[in-house]
Design a protein around this motif. Structure first.
Motif, PDB file in Angstrom:
ATOM      1  N   ILE A 266     100.214   5.974  58.742  1.00  0.00           N
ATOM      2  CA  ILE A 266     100.625   4.633  58.302  1.00  0.00           C
ATOM      3  C   ILE A 266     101.493   4.806  57.064  1.00  0.00           C
ATOM      4  N   GLU A 267     102.785   4.573  57.199  1.00  0.00           N
ATOM      5  CA  GLU A 267     103.735   4.896  56.128  1.00  0.00           C
ATOM      6  C   GLU A 267     103.748   3.857  55.008  1.00  0.00           C
ATOM      7  N   SER A 268     103.508   2.606  55.338  1.00  0.00           N
ATOM      8  CA  SER A 268     103.616   1.536  54.338  1.00  0.00           C
ATOM      9  C   SER A 268     102.459   1.594  53.338  1.00  0.00           C
ATOM     10  N   LEU A 269     102.799   1.739  52.058  1.00  0.00           N
ATOM     11  CA  LEU A 269     101.780   1.755  50.995  1.00  0.00           C
ATOM     12  C   LEU A 269     101.034   0.423  50.956  1.00  0.00           C
ATOM     13  N   GLY A 270     101.792  -0.678  51.119  1.00  0.00           N
ATOM     14  CA  GLY A 270     101.177  -2.002  51.094  1.00  0.00           C
ATOM     15  C   GLY A 270     100.160  -2.171  52.214  1.00  0.00           C
ATOM     16  N   LEU A 271     100.504  -1.656  53.403  1.00  0.00           N
ATOM     17  CA  LEU A 271      99.611  -1.766  54.557  1.00  0.00           C
ATOM     18  C   LEU A 271      98.360  -0.919  54.355  1.00  0.00           C
ATOM     19  N   ARG A 272      98.553   0.288  53.819  1.00  0.00           N
ATOM     20  CA  ARG A 272      97.391   1.157  53.542  1.00  0.00           C
ATOM     21  C   ARG A 272      96.456   0.489  52.530  1.00  0.00           C
ATOM     22  N   SER A 273      97.042  -0.095  51.495  1.00  0.00           N
ATOM     23  CA  SER A 273      96.239  -0.748  50.455  1.00  0.00           C
ATOM     24  C   SER A 273      95.482  -1.933  51.026  1.00  0.00           C
ATOM     25  N   LYS A 274      96.140  -2.684  51.930  1.00  0.00           N
ATOM     26  CA  LYS A 274      95.493  -3.851  52.525  1.00  0.00           C
ATOM     27  C   LYS A 274      94.304  -3.430  53.384  1.00  0.00           C
ATOM     28  N   VAL A 275      94.473  -2.366  54.165  1.00  0.00           N
ATOM     29  CA  VAL A 275      93.383  -1.883  55.017  1.00  0.00           C
ATOM     30  C   VAL A 275      92.181  -1.489  54.164  1.00  0.00           C
ATOM     31  N   LEU A 276      92.432  -0.721  53.094  1.00  0.00           N
ATOM     32  CA  LEU A 276      91.333  -0.273  52.233  1.00  0.00           C
ATOM     33  C   LEU A 276      90.660  -1.453  51.548  1.00  0.00           C
ATOM     34  N   ARG A 277      91.460  -2.429  51.125  1.00  0.00           N
ATOM     35  CA  ARG A 277      90.900  -3.614  50.459  1.00  0.00           C
ATOM     36  C   ARG A 277      90.029  -4.407  51.436  1.00  0.00           C
ATOM     37  N   LYS A 278      90.504  -4.553  52.678  1.00  0.00           N
ATOM     38  CA  LYS A 278      89.744  -5.315  53.679  1.00  0.00           C
ATOM     39  C   LYS A 278      88.431  -4.598  54.034  1.00  0.00           C
ATOM     40  N   ILE A 279      88.472  -3.263  54.042  1.00  0.00           N
ATOM     41  CA  ILE A 279      87.245  -2.509  54.327  1.00  0.00           C
ATOM     42  C   ILE A 279      86.234  -2.723  53.206  1.00  0.00           C
ATOM     43  N   GLU A 280      86.711  -2.713  51.947  1.00  0.00           N
ATOM     44  CA  GLU A 280      85.806  -2.956  50.811  1.00  0.00           C
ATOM     45  C   GLU A 280      85.213  -4.359  50.879  1.00  0.00           C
ATOM     46  N   GLU A 281      86.055  -5.359  51.213  1.00  0.00           N
ATOM     47  CA  GLU A 281      85.563  -6.736  51.353  1.00  0.00           C
ATOM     48  C   GLU A 281      84.503  -6.822  52.443  1.00  0.00           C
ATOM     49  N   LEU A 282      84.734  -6.090  53.531  1.00  0.00           N
ATOM     50  CA  LEU A 282      83.795  -6.094  54.648  1.00  0.00           C
ATOM     51  C   LEU A 282      82.448  -5.508  54.224  1.00  0.00           C
ATOM     52  N   LYS A 283      82.495  -4.397  53.478  1.00  0.00           N
ATOM     53  CA  LYS A 283      81.249  -3.761  53.012  1.00  0.00           C
ATOM     54  C   LYS A 283      80.456  -4.718  52.132  1.00  0.00           C
ATOM     55  N   VAL A 284      81.171  -5.378  51.197  1.00  0.00           N
ATOM     56  CA  VAL A 284      80.508  -6.309  50.277  1.00  0.00           C
ATOM     57  C   VAL A 284      79.877  -7.466  51.044  1.00  0.00           C
ATOM     58  N   LYS A 285      80.644  -8.015  52.002  1.00  0.00           N
ATOM     59  CA  LYS A 285      80.153  -9.161  52.771  1.00  0.00           C
ATOM     60  C   LYS A 285      78.905  -8.798  53.570  1.00  0.00           C
ATOM     61  N   VAL A 286      78.941  -7.645  54.220  1.00  0.00           N
ATOM     62  CA  VAL A 286      77.811  -7.238  55.043  1.00  0.00           C
ATOM     63  C   VAL A 286      76.599  -6.918  54.181  1.00  0.00           C
TER      64      VAL A 286
ATOM     65  N   LEU B  60      90.313  -5.956  63.134  1.00  0.00           N
ATOM     66  CA  LEU B  60      91.700  -5.806  62.657  1.00  0.00           C
ATOM     67  C   LEU B  60      92.505  -7.072  62.937  1.00  0.00           C
ATOM     68  N   CYS B  61      92.351  -7.621  64.132  1.00  0.00           N
ATOM     69  CA  CYS B  61      93.075  -8.839  64.496  1.00  0.00           C
ATOM     70  C   CYS B  61      92.703  -9.994  63.575  1.00  0.00           C
ATOM     71  N   ALA B  62      91.409 -10.121  63.289  1.00  0.00           N
ATOM     72  CA  ALA B  62      90.947 -11.218  62.439  1.00  0.00           C
ATOM     73  C   ALA B  62      91.457 -11.083  61.008  1.00  0.00           C
ATOM     74  N   GLN B  63      91.796  -9.866  60.593  1.00  0.00           N
ATOM     75  CA  GLN B  63      92.311  -9.642  59.237  1.00  0.00           C
ATOM     76  C   GLN B  63      93.844  -9.723  59.174  1.00  0.00           C
ATOM     77  N   GLY B  64      94.476 -10.091  60.284  1.00  0.00           N
ATOM     78  CA  GLY B  64      95.935 -10.142  60.290  1.00  0.00           C
ATOM     79  C   GLY B  64      96.572  -8.765  60.396  1.00  0.00           C
ATOM     80  N   LEU B  65      95.825  -7.784  60.960  1.00  0.00           N
ATOM     81  CA  LEU B  65      96.324  -6.404  61.063  1.00  0.00           C
ATOM     82  C   LEU B  65      96.470  -5.982  62.531  1.00  0.00           C
ATOM     83  N   LYS B  66      96.885  -6.933  63.354  1.00  0.00           N
ATOM     84  CA  LYS B  66      96.965  -6.699  64.800  1.00  0.00           C
ATOM     85  C   LYS B  66      97.887  -5.526  65.146  1.00  0.00           C
ATOM     86  N   ASP B  67      98.935  -5.318  64.320  1.00  0.00           N
ATOM     87  CA  ASP B  67      99.901  -4.237  64.595  1.00  0.00           C
ATOM     88  C   ASP B  67      99.264  -2.849  64.510  1.00  0.00           C
ATOM     89  N   LEU B  68      98.095  -2.751  63.864  1.00  0.00           N
ATOM     90  CA  LEU B  68      97.457  -1.441  63.697  1.00  0.00           C
ATOM     91  C   LEU B  68      96.465  -1.126  64.820  1.00  0.00           C
TER      92      LEU B  68
END
Length: 478
Positions: free
Chosen positions: A379-399, A343-351
């Motif tokens: 997590i109330e922010s739609l933008g934050l939720r979308s970013k988390v899901l996008r980063k998880i998808e990127e992680l799956k693809v990379k791995v 999370l920290c490496a993705q700029g999501l330290k607040d979560l």
């Protein structure tokens, strides 16, 4: 000082000075005085089968990827900017600078609508990337244009000249502002993609860095609000180099700024405080270029010593982890602490605290949905939720790509499997023939990559890519 940055690879394929390097999410491009552009996979830094790319008749000054990574632009003393298909290495278009002057810098807008090219005679051209035709032209009053950077939202871009002027343009090529920024000429400029969150500035304020022949790096704050209009305010000057600074770039999370200099050193600064984190001195001649990867903590530095060095940052530099706390390749095996590091490496330290409170380990991370982020993690922010899901998808693809060892450009964007019968669709992307035919048969006339309507349903066999895949299979399946 903790050793958070490690030299992991040195590329020494160019026959002359390295002028520029650029990352996409899966590739590294380098260009040189030797007139070539070279492409490498981030998986092992193997050079692609169709590299080097050859067209330019003089030195190649700059190269950059489109945001999707499927197009690479290169520009040269020969007065051209060339667009390359990164999946095949084939030329998509040759853009001739109207004045015929040497083109020193090129940059894509964040939405890939435009490409800007700046030339030695001070002309700047905006090209329409749908039609590959000239959209607008402009020029600065003095000097060569040698630097360019788009704001994160694409509403403006900044150019830097050899006379030291920073000039701000809107997307219609109207000059909004100009200022003498460096006494002896600007060499590079870059925007941080992350808004400033220091209590003093709101979410529409961004950092910009410029560097020059005066041995200085200057930090600026820009506002991009509708109600305030555009503002550019000087904040501070970073010291550390003893000679002209030739390149500067922000990390994707905005926390670091790197610079390369005639003094042969690379300096990494902490963006918020301006303090020096590291000084790297492995290059033996001028450091001409430096670039961070767009989604992982990798740094490339290029030099007149003809080499490109690749540096990796440990995740603990952004989170207080223990030595060796790098996440395992299998996400399902991650502990809660390893999820926190990610999370920290993705700029999501607040979560981090929210994820720890809900005992999110690797297995839980992979099962997160829009609903669970809203209802369970609150997590109330739609933008934050979308970013988390996008980063998880990127992680799956990379791995998936790392575990298979297959170069990302050989995988079908739809199935994420090795292509056996690659075809080029009218959107310019390559797909497995059966996958794109199934996509179209379900009455989807849109591109899987751009979501735009496909101008044609014709599919053309990509023989060049097929040959590259076959060659790769021959060498990796013995």
């Amino acid at each position: 000082m903790r050793n958070m940055v490690t030299l992991i690879h040195t590329l020494a394929d160019h026959g002359d000075d390295v002028n520029c390097c650029s990352f996409s999410s899966s590739l590294l491009a380098t260009c040189s005085l030797d007139k070539t552009i070279r492409l490498y996979s981030l998986n092992g830094f193997n050079e692609l089968p169709y590299s080097p790319l050859k067209y330019h008749t003089y030195a190649v000054h700059c190269c950059c990827f489109s945001p999707s990574g499927h197009v690479l632009a290169s520009c040269s003393t020969d007065g051209t900017t060339v667009l390359w298909n990164t999946q095949t290495g084939l030329i998509m278009a040759v853009l001739n600078q109207p004045s015929g002057s040497a083109v020193r810098v090129c940059r894509f807008s964040p939405d890939s609508t435009y490409l800007v090219s700046g030339a030695a005679d001070g002309t700047v051209v905006s090209w329409n990337m749908q039609t590959h035709k000239l959209f607008r032209c402009g020029s600065v009053k003095d000097g060569s244009l040698v630097a360019c950077a788009f704001s994160p939202n694409g509403s403006i871009f900044v150019t830097g000249s050899s006379c030291g002027d920073l000039t701000v343009w809107d997307d219609k090529m109207r000059c909004l502002y100009s200022e003498k920024a460096h006494d002896l000429g600007i060499t590079c400029c870059d925007f941080s993609s992350q808004p400033i969150s220091d209590g003093e500035h709101g979410p529409q304020f961004f950092r910009m860095a410029s560097c020059g022949q005066d041995c200085q790096i200057k930090l600026w704050v820009t506002s991009l609000t509708d109600f305030l209009g555009f503002e550019l305010k000087y904040k501070c000057t970073l010291s550390g180099h003893s000679a002209p600074v030739l390149s500067c770039a922000f990390s994707y999370d905005g926390q670091m700024l790197v610079s390369g200099s005639v003094d042969k050193s690379v300096i990494i600064y902490e963006s918020n405080t301006g303090s020096i984190l590291h000084t790297l001195t492995q290059h033996t001649r001028y450091v001409t270029t430096c670039a961070f990867a767009p989604n992982i903590l990798l740094l490339a530095t290029g030099s007149m010593d003809k080499t490109v060095n690749i540096w990796q940052f440990e995740l603990k530099s952004h989170c207080q982890g223990r030595p060796g706390d790098e996440p395992k390749q299998f996400i399902e095996d991650w502990s809660e602490e390893e999820v926190s590091l990610w999370l920290c490496a993705q700029g999501l330290k607040d979560l981090v605290s929210i994820f720890k409170m809900n005992n999110i380990d690797g297995k839980e991370l992979l099962s997160l949905t829009k609903e669970s982020l809203t209802d369970d993690l609150k997590i109330e922010s739609l933008g934050l939720r979308s970013k988390v899901l996008r980063k998880i998808e990127e992680l799956k693809v990379k791995v998936e790509s790392l575990s298979s060892g297959i170069p990302d450009e050989f995988l079908c964007p739809i199935t994420r499997e090795l292509m056996q019968e690659p075809v080029i669709a009218s959107d310019g992307y390559s797909y497995e023939k059966e996958a794109i035919e199934n996509w179209i048969s379900k009455k989807k006339r849109t591109s899987p990559m751009t979501n735009l309507v496909l101008p044609s349903l014709v599919l053309t066999p990509n023989r060049t890519l097929k040959m590259a895949i076959d060659r790769w299979l021959e060498t990796h399946q013995k």
